[in-house]
Design a protein around this motif. Structure first.
Motif, PDB file in Angstrom:
ATOM      1  N   ILE A  74       0.839  -1.202   0.000  1.00 14.42           N
ATOM      2  CA  ILE A  74       0.000   0.000   0.000  1.00 14.42           C
ATOM      3  C   ILE A  74       0.868   1.244   0.000  1.00 14.42           C
ATOM      4  N   ALA A  75       1.941   1.244   0.807  1.00 15.69           N
ATOM      5  CA  ALA A  75       2.832   2.408   0.859  1.00 15.69           C
ATOM      6  C   ALA A  75       3.530   2.636  -0.479  1.00 15.69           C
ATOM      7  N   ALA A  76       3.807   1.562  -1.204  1.00 13.41           N
ATOM      8  CA  ALA A  76       4.476   1.697  -2.498  1.00 13.41           C
ATOM      9  C   ALA A  76       3.493   2.046  -3.600  1.00 13.41           C
ATOM     10  N   GLY A  77       2.209   1.986  -3.307  1.00 17.29           N
ATOM     11  CA  GLY A  77       1.209   2.344  -4.286  1.00 17.29           C
ATOM     12  C   GLY A  77       0.831   1.203  -5.197  1.00 17.29           C
ATOM     13  N   VAL A  78       1.117  -0.019  -4.817  1.00 17.77           N
ATOM     14  CA  VAL A  78       0.807  -1.194  -5.624  1.00 17.77           C
ATOM     15  C   VAL A  78      -0.570  -1.703  -5.230  1.00 17.77           C
ATOM     16  N   ASP A  79      -1.407  -1.999  -6.248  1.00 18.44           N
ATOM     17  CA  ASP A  79      -2.713  -2.587  -5.962  1.00 18.44           C
ATOM     18  C   ASP A  79      -2.546  -4.090  -5.782  1.00 18.44           C
ATOM     19  N   LEU A  80      -3.202  -4.612  -4.760  1.00 19.05           N
ATOM     20  CA  LEU A  80      -3.114  -6.064  -4.510  1.00 19.05           C
ATOM     21  C   LEU A  80      -4.213  -6.795  -5.237  1.00 19.05           C
TER      22      LEU A  80
END
Length: 80
Positions: A74-80
């Motif tokens: 989430i901090a890196a901006g990646v959607d899971l």
């Protein structure tokens, strides 16, 4: 029969008695509530140990690692 000041004094004493009784009842209820909370709190720490504490710890650590991985994503901006 009674003078007005005597009637007022008696009424005041009766009212004060009612208020005192109510406050005492509320105080006892509050103490009972706190005693129940303390008993629940102490029960939590006096339970028997699990049969396999190491396996429980491993499961908890795996859960913490998974949460950390999700937070990093989430901090890196990646959607899971």
């Amino acid at each position: 029969m009674f003078e007005p000041s005597t009637t007022m004094a008696i009424a005041g004493l009766i009212g004060l008695g009612i208020v005192a009784l109510t406050v005492l009842t509320l105080w006892q209820g509050w103490l009972r509530l706190k005693l129940t909370e303390l008993e629940r709190h102490s029960d939590r720490y006096h339970r028997a140990e699990p049969e396999h504490p190491l396996s429980v710890t491993r499961i908890e650590m795996a859960d913490v690692k998974e949460r950390l991985r999700k937070l990093e994503a989430i901090a890196a901006g990646v959607d899971l």
